[in-house]
Write a protein that holds these residues in place. Structure first.
Motif, PDB file in Angstrom:
ATOM      1  N   ARG A   8       0.856  -1.182   0.000  1.00 18.48           N
ATOM      2  CA  ARG A   8       0.000   0.000   0.000  1.00 18.48           C
ATOM      3  C   ARG A   8       0.896   1.238   0.000  1.00 18.48           C
ATOM      4  N   THR A   9       1.529   1.465  -1.131  1.00 21.62           N
ATOM      5  CA  THR A   9       2.480   2.559  -1.236  1.00 21.62           C
ATOM      6  C   THR A   9       1.813   3.797  -1.813  1.00 21.62           C
ATOM      7  N   VAL A  10       2.296   4.959  -1.442  1.00 24.22           N
ATOM      8  CA  VAL A  10       1.757   6.193  -1.999  1.00 24.22           C
ATOM      9  C   VAL A  10       2.740   6.819  -2.991  1.00 24.22           C
ATOM     10  N   ARG A  11       3.952   6.258  -3.047  1.00 21.25           N
ATOM     11  CA  ARG A  11       4.912   6.691  -4.052  1.00 21.25           C
ATOM     12  C   ARG A  11       5.478   5.447  -4.718  1.00 21.25           C
ATOM     13  N   PRO A  12       5.688   5.461  -6.012  1.00 16.67           N
ATOM     14  CA  PRO A  12       6.018   4.209  -6.715  1.00 16.67           C
ATOM     15  C   PRO A  12       7.340   3.590  -6.318  1.00 16.67           C
ATOM     16  N   LEU A  13       8.284   4.354  -5.770  1.00  9.16           N
ATOM     17  CA  LEU A  13       9.589   3.809  -5.418  1.00  9.16           C
ATOM     18  C   LEU A  13       9.790   3.681  -3.907  1.00  9.16           C
ATOM     19  N   GLU A  14       8.712   3.740  -3.133  1.00 12.34           N
ATOM     20  CA  GLU A  14       8.825   3.539  -1.685  1.00 12.34           C
ATOM     21  C   GLU A  14       9.473   2.183  -1.406  1.00 12.34           C
ATOM     22  N   GLY A  15      10.434   2.172  -0.486  1.00 15.62           N
ATOM     23  CA  GLY A  15      11.088   0.929  -0.102  1.00 15.62           C
ATOM     24  C   GLY A  15      12.282   0.563  -0.955  1.00 15.62           C
ATOM     25  N   LEU A  16      12.564   1.341  -1.990  1.00 10.91           N
ATOM     26  CA  LEU A  16      13.719   1.058  -2.834  1.00 10.91           C
ATOM     27  C   LEU A  16      14.895   1.935  -2.433  1.00 10.91           C
ATOM     28  N   HIS A  17      16.080   1.384  -2.581  1.00 13.69           N
ATOM     29  CA  HIS A  17      17.310   2.089  -2.244  1.00 13.69           C
ATOM     30  C   HIS A  17      18.004   2.539  -3.526  1.00 13.69           C
ATOM     31  N   LEU A  18      18.633   3.676  -3.445  1.00 14.63           N
ATOM     32  CA  LEU A  18      19.213   4.339  -4.610  1.00 14.63           C
ATOM     33  C   LEU A  18      20.706   4.541  -4.386  1.00 14.63           C
ATOM     34  N   ALA A  19      21.489   4.186  -5.385  1.00 14.24           N
ATOM     35  CA  ALA A  19      22.924   4.441  -5.340  1.00 14.24           C
ATOM     36  C   ALA A  19      23.374   4.928  -6.708  1.00 14.24           C
ATOM     37  N   ALA A  20      24.388   5.764  -6.738  1.00 18.33           N
ATOM     38  CA  ALA A  20      24.849   6.305  -8.000  1.00 18.33           C
ATOM     39  C   ALA A  20      26.318   6.652  -7.918  1.00 18.33           C
ATOM     40  N   SER A  21      26.957   6.658  -9.064  1.00 16.44           N
ATOM     41  CA  SER A  21      28.340   7.103  -9.172  1.00 16.44           C
ATOM     42  C   SER A  21      28.513   7.754 -10.532  1.00 16.44           C
ATOM     43  N   GLY A  22      29.521   8.610 -10.641  1.00 16.37           N
ATOM     44  CA  GLY A  22      29.790   9.244 -11.916  1.00 16.37           C
ATOM     45  C   GLY A  22      29.528  10.724 -11.900  1.00 16.37           C
ATOM     46  N   GLU A  35      14.301  10.294  -6.004  1.00 17.97           N
ATOM     47  CA  GLU A  35      13.978  10.539  -4.592  1.00 17.97           C
ATOM     48  C   GLU A  35      12.579  11.114  -4.441  1.00 17.97           C
ATOM     49  N   LEU A  36      12.188  12.005  -5.339  1.00 17.73           N
ATOM     50  CA  LEU A  36      10.824  12.526  -5.281  1.00 17.73           C
ATOM     51  C   LEU A  36       9.798  11.409  -5.449  1.00 17.73           C
ATOM     52  N   LEU A  37      10.172  10.359  -6.183  1.00 14.80           N
ATOM     53  CA  LEU A  37       9.273   9.227  -6.404  1.00 14.80           C
ATOM     54  C   LEU A  37       9.349   8.200  -5.287  1.00 14.80           C
ATOM     55  N   GLY A  38      10.181   8.452  -4.265  1.00 13.35           N
ATOM     56  CA  GLY A  38      10.159   7.616  -3.080  1.00 13.35           C
ATOM     57  C   GLY A  38      11.401   6.816  -2.797  1.00 13.35           C
ATOM     58  N   ALA A  39      12.370   6.764  -3.731  1.00 18.68           N
ATOM     59  CA  ALA A  39      13.593   6.012  -3.467  1.00 18.68           C
ATOM     60  C   ALA A  39      14.409   6.719  -2.391  1.00 18.68           C
ATOM     61  N   ARG A  40      15.163   5.946  -1.639  1.00 19.43           N
ATOM     62  CA  ARG A  40      15.968   6.503  -0.560  1.00 19.43           C
ATOM     63  C   ARG A  40      17.438   6.364  -0.918  1.00 19.43           C
ATOM     64  N   ALA A  41      18.140   7.476  -0.954  1.00 20.42           N
ATOM     65  CA  ALA A  41      19.548   7.471  -1.331  1.00 20.42           C
ATOM     66  C   ALA A  41      20.390   6.939  -0.186  1.00 20.42           C
ATOM     67  N   GLY A  42      21.364   6.091  -0.530  1.00 23.28           N
ATOM     68  CA  GLY A  42      22.303   5.603   0.449  1.00 23.28           C
ATOM     69  C   GLY A  42      23.525   6.489   0.502  1.00 23.28           C
ATOM     70  N   ALA A  43      24.503   6.108   1.270  1.00 17.08           N
ATOM     71  CA  ALA A  43      25.727   6.891   1.395  1.00 17.08           C
ATOM     72  C   ALA A  43      26.385   7.026   0.041  1.00 17.08           C
TER      73      ALA A  43
END
Length: 610
Positions: A8-22, A35-43
């Motif tokens: 029962r999510t209100v944002r499509p990426l709730e519960g997902l973790h985000l990582a990036a490089s570059g 992040e606006l769509l619900g992903a949570r950025a890690g370190a």
């Protein structure tokens, strides 16, 4: 993998973790949107939402990686590059604009290539990266497997100029001959303003009220009408001279009396002061667990290259914004059904044509199925509602209030299909009181894009390249994908999705607006991204090399020798594509430009799924 568990999510990426490089120039906007769509950025994942970094990447930073994981999904990743071809010489925003034809199209108003002072290619690339990630997650949610996606700024640039490229390869010339010139106009008291009307009668009445010469009024209509297509508007000089003899108040009065609309060019500082911080789109679920028969059709396991296979999009779009959004969903595998008026879309006949069909129209609508519907007819509106009952997405960009008046707004279509993703790509999103007509150039004028697009030593002017229509279409497709994923993760609940040209303007100018809020000059310095003349063309240095390259006089050297001289001194640059037609045989895009069944030039899909 098995379909992810329904939440029962209100944002499509709730519960997902985000990582990036570059390079931040390639990742910043994508991270913000994810992040606006619900992903949570890690370190180390990058900037938090609302704080996109300035695009200053490492010197050798040409590739970025973005990954999403968690939420019962297999990891989904995207690779983002400046160019799909490592030897192309495109290594930053300036060189991508130069090579893909963006500088050529934007510069038509001035009669020579000009760089956009905003990071247009990188912005479009960030949206495309998010689209690819959302499409991959959606495919997983529908029983497909995870697949990596790759996109690049050069492909984003080619997509941005695809209409101009298609027109350049047509069987005939433009309806209005391209030549330097165009708005904005200037009042006697120094106000720069944009003018808009779709009605030749209102055009004539406006200029008659200002006592413009009849011949100039008549001669000016055609280039004005086709400026969206040609990216220039060579008006008679008498029209500019007429505007300069009247005060802004008098001009406003003439517009109000004639039915035309005028808009003063606002500054970035003004836009920053009123900015409400809204996201570029909104997702509003109808409820939970309301799957319809359409949503339980025989499942189609989407292949990696066609993550939307088995989904149906109904598109009732006009001009560029909504048709482009639907076109992108079609490239991702959806079956797109285009709703056209009786007799077909009149823009099919807009010159120039390929095999009798508008080349520009084909760039946005090839591959779609067409159904003629008279929305003025009660019987046909019922038929359209029946079609919506079996669709996954209904997408349109009608004028505000029109859908409700026709009984075709989200509340009406949700009654027949509670699982529908109702997608509206509008002008102002109801966020600007008293806003003018919500067209590309008026939104540019009202939001400070006219300032942001040009450096300090050039007068503010909205670009006559359709910057916001194209970026608005990209955001519309991004929002529709987010809505589809939210539907899958919430048990089949329908979603209302809204995006706008205003949202596109704010996304494009975000770095400049932040500079304005910090009390800095929001505009780029004099000469920023201005190509250097050679004996037979133009070259564009990278942004970091531009100050040093400007010290060399290259005007007597052929382009190839000028580039070699700069390279010998450790400076990077690339040749400027002078006309979109030149892209056909450009070695920087090997095999990229093809032709469709009608003979119209086509650009490559903006993503590759691995």
């Amino acid at each position: 993998m098995a379909s992810p568990a329904v939440t029962r999510t209100v944002r499509p990426l709730e519960g997902l973790h985000l990582a990036a490089s570059g390079p931040p120039g390639l990742t910043g906007l994508a991270l913000e949107h994810l992040e606006l769509l619900g992903a949570r950025a890690g370190a180390g994942a990058g900037a938090a939402a609302g704080a996109r970094p300035e695009p200053a990447e490492p010197r050798d930073g040409r590739t970025a990686h973005i990954a999403l994981s968690g939420g019962d999904f297999d990891p989904q990743d995207a690779t983002v590059r400046w160019s799909a071809h490592r030897s192309s010489g495109m290594t930053d925003e300036a060189t991508v604009q130069a090579a893909t034809g963006i500088m050529a199209v934007h510069g038509r108003r001035d009669g020579a290539p000009r760089g956009l002072a905003v990071d247009y290619a990188a912005t479009a690339t960030g949206v495309l990266a998010v689209q690819g990630l959302l499409a991959g997650l959606l495919a997983q949610a529908r029983g497909g497997r995870a697949a990596g996606v790759a996109t690049s700024a050069d492909r984003a640039g080619l997509l941005s100029v695809s209409q101009y490229l298609a027109a350049a390869g047509a069987d005939e010339g433009e309806a209005a001959e391209p030549a330097p010139g165009g708005p904005p106009f200037t009042s006697r008291d120094g106000i720069l303003f944009e003018l808009e009307t779709l009605d030749p009668g209102a055009w004539a009445a406006f200029w008659r009220a200002l006592e413009a010469p009849f011949g100039a009024v008549r001669a000016g209509w055609r280039p004005f009408q086709f400026r969206y297509a040609t990216a220039c508007a060579p008006f008679p000089a008498a029209l500019h001279a007429t505007a300069r003899t009247h005060t802004w108040r008098r001009i406003e009065t003439a517009a109000a009396a004639s039915g035309a609309e005028v808009c003063r060019l606002r500054t970035l500082a003004e836009r920053a002061a009123e900015h409400d911080g809204a996201a570029p789109w909104t997702l509003t679920p109808y409820g939970f667990g309301h799957r319809t028969r359409a949503a339980y059709r025989d499942p189609v396991a989407p292949a990696p290259a066609r993550p939307l296979a088995g989904l149906t999009v109904l598109e009732a779009g006009r001009r560029i914004q909504a048709p482009l959004a639907a076109h992108l969903l079609g490239l991702l595998g959806a079956d797109v059904v285009r709703i056209e008026p009786p007799g077909g879309d009149p823009l099919r006949g807009m010159p120039p044509a390929c095999s009798g069909i508008s080349a520009r129209w084909l760039a946005l609508n090839r591959g779609k199925r067409a159904v003629e519907v008279d929305i003025k007819s009660a019987a046909d509106r019922r038929r359209l509602r029946q079609m919506a009952a079996d669709a996954d997405v209904f997408l349109h960009n009608w004028a505000p209030g029109k859908a409700a008046a026709l009984g075709l707004d989200s509340v009406h279509l949700a009654a027949v299909n509670p699982a529908l993703v109702y997608t509206y790509t509008g002008g102002w999103a109801g966020r600007i009181p008293g806003a003018p007509m919500g067209t590309d150039f008026m939104v540019q004028a009202r939001t400070g894009v006219g300032e942001a697009a040009r450096p300090l030593d050039e007068a503010p002017a909205p670009s006559l390249m359709t910057l916001l229509d194209v970026l608005g279409g990209l955001l519309g497709a991004e929002a529709a994908l987010a809505g589809l994923l939210l539907r899958e993760r919430s048990g089949g609940a329908g979603v209302r999705v809204d995006s706008s040209l205003l949202g596109a303007a704010d996304v494009l100018t975000a770095p400049a607006l932040r500079r304005a809020l910090r009390g800095q000059d929001p505009r780029r310095p004099a000469g920023f991204r201005r190509p250097l003349r050679t004996a037979d063309g133009w070259i564009a240095p990278t942004d970091t090399c531009a100050p040093a390259a400007a010290a060399y006089d290259l005007r007597e050297l052929p382009t190839a020798e000028a580039l070699a001289q700069l390279r010998a001194h450790g400076l990077s640059a690339t040749a400027v594509t002078a006309e979109p037609a030149d892209l056909h045989h450009d070695p920087r895009f090997p095999g990229s430009i093809s032709r469709d069944a009608h003979g119209a030039p086509t650009v490559p899909d903006p993503w590759s799924f691995l």
